[in-house]
Design a protein around this motif. Structure first.
Motif, PDB file in Angstrom:
ATOM      1  N   GLU A   6       0.829  -1.198   0.000  1.00 49.34           N
ATOM      2  CA  GLU A   6       0.000   0.000   0.000  1.00 49.34           C
ATOM      3  C   GLU A   6       0.867   1.253   0.000  1.00 49.34           C
ATOM      4  OE1 GLU A   6      -2.163  -2.866   2.965  1.00 49.34           O
ATOM      5  OE2 GLU A   6      -0.111  -2.258   2.511  1.00 49.34           O
ATOM      6  N   SER A   7       0.306   2.302  -0.545  1.00 50.62           N
ATOM      7  CA  SER A   7       0.951   3.615  -0.514  1.00 50.62           C
ATOM      8  C   SER A   7      -0.127   4.688  -0.574  1.00 50.62           C
ATOM      9  CB  SER A   7       1.936   3.777  -1.680  1.00 50.62           C
ATOM     10  OG  SER A   7       1.251   3.675  -2.917  1.00 50.62           O
ATOM     11  N   GLY A   8       0.274   5.922  -0.266  1.00 54.16           N
ATOM     12  CA  GLY A   8      -0.653   7.039  -0.378  1.00 54.16           C
ATOM     13  C   GLY A   8      -1.222   7.542   0.929  1.00 54.16           C
ATOM     14  N   GLY A   9      -0.917   6.854   2.022  1.00 55.73           N
ATOM     15  CA  GLY A   9      -1.401   7.334   3.303  1.00 55.73           C
ATOM     16  C   GLY A   9      -0.672   8.595   3.734  1.00 55.73           C
ATOM     17  N   SER A  17      -8.618  15.074   1.077  1.00 52.03           N
ATOM     18  CA  SER A  17      -8.683  13.854   0.288  1.00 52.03           C
ATOM     19  C   SER A  17      -7.333  13.145   0.265  1.00 52.03           C
ATOM     20  CB  SER A  17      -9.091  14.178  -1.160  1.00 52.03           C
ATOM     21  OG  SER A  17     -10.362  14.753  -1.224  1.00 52.03           O
ATOM     22  N   LEU A  18      -7.394  11.849   0.109  1.00 57.13           N
ATOM     23  CA  LEU A  18      -6.215  11.017  -0.106  1.00 57.13           C
ATOM     24  C   LEU A  18      -6.587   9.911  -1.078  1.00 57.13           C
ATOM     25  CD1 LEU A  18      -4.738  10.482   3.491  1.00 57.13           C
ATOM     26  CD2 LEU A  18      -3.675  11.785   1.641  1.00 57.13           C
ATOM     27  N   ARG A  19      -5.587   9.441  -1.806  1.00 50.48           N
ATOM     28  CA  ARG A  19      -5.797   8.301  -2.689  1.00 50.48           C
ATOM     29  C   ARG A  19      -4.803   7.213  -2.324  1.00 50.48           C
ATOM     30  NH1 ARG A  19      -4.362   7.258  -9.000  1.00 50.48           N
ATOM     31  NH2 ARG A  19      -6.182   6.004  -9.586  1.00 50.48           N
ATOM     32  N   THR A 117      -1.112   1.058   5.654  1.00 53.05           N
ATOM     33  CA  THR A 117      -0.626   2.428   5.513  1.00 53.05           C
ATOM     34  C   THR A 117      -1.452   3.319   6.432  1.00 53.05           C
ATOM     35  OG1 THR A 117      -0.120   4.203   3.926  1.00 53.05           O
ATOM     36  CG2 THR A 117      -2.138   2.973   3.540  1.00 53.05           C
ATOM     37  N   GLN A 118      -0.779   4.206   7.128  1.00 53.17           N
ATOM     38  CA  GLN A 118      -1.441   5.043   8.128  1.00 53.17           C
ATOM     39  C   GLN A 118      -2.134   6.227   7.462  1.00 53.17           C
ATOM     40  OE1 GLN A 118      -1.570   4.738  11.704  1.00 53.17           O
ATOM     41  NE2 GLN A 118      -3.065   6.392  11.453  1.00 53.17           N
ATOM     42  N   VAL A 119      -3.369   6.433   7.836  1.00 50.20           N
ATOM     43  CA  VAL A 119      -4.126   7.627   7.439  1.00 50.20           C
ATOM     44  C   VAL A 119      -4.522   8.357   8.710  1.00 50.20           C
ATOM     45  CG1 VAL A 119      -6.267   8.475   6.413  1.00 50.20           C
ATOM     46  CG2 VAL A 119      -4.982   6.647   5.288  1.00 50.20           C
TER      47      VAL A 119
END
Length: 123
Positions: A6-9, A17-19, A117-119
């Motif tokens: 995973e990536s993008g956090g 927004s995040l993707r 991945t941390q959000v």
């Protein structure tokens, strides 16, 4: 060796927004449903969204419906989670999951997990 990465956090303010992306390697998952789960501190891992093998059918948890959109690109062996209108309660570690079956991913039918991945959504 099969891997889901995973990536993008990251850190975002409320309403942002995040993707997230999840790139699979080691085998193709074009015949498998894919999904996203999340786990907040002190809570159990919960279902967020899943998408069937072709991308033609999606499911969402009620808490994210209308704000999150799942999609996939089988040519890239990648699944995405577009997260809009983020809220502090969306803060969690988000995990990508490859399902055992083609039509949906349930917590009990996950063949492979990503590392997460941390959000973090600040108020």
């Amino acid at each position: 060796q099969v891997q889901l990465v995973e990536s993008g956090g990251g850190l975002v303010q409320t309403g942002g927004s995040l993707r997230l992306s999840c790139a699979a390697s080691g085998r193709t998952f074009s015949s498998n449903a894919m999904g996203w789960f999340r786990q907040a501190p002190g809570k159990e891992r919960e279902f967020v969204s899943s998408i069937n093998w072709s991308g033609g059918s999606t499911r969402y948890a009620d808490s994210v419906k209308g704000r999150f959109t799942i999609s996939r690109d089988n040519a890239k062996n990648t699944v995405y989670l577009q997260m809009n209108s983020l809220k502090p309660e969306d803060t969690a570690v988000y995990y990508c999951a490859a399902g055992v079956y083609p039509h949906q991913v349930l917590a009990g039918s996950v063949g492979y997990w990503g590392q997460g991945t941390q959000v973090t959504v600040s108020s």
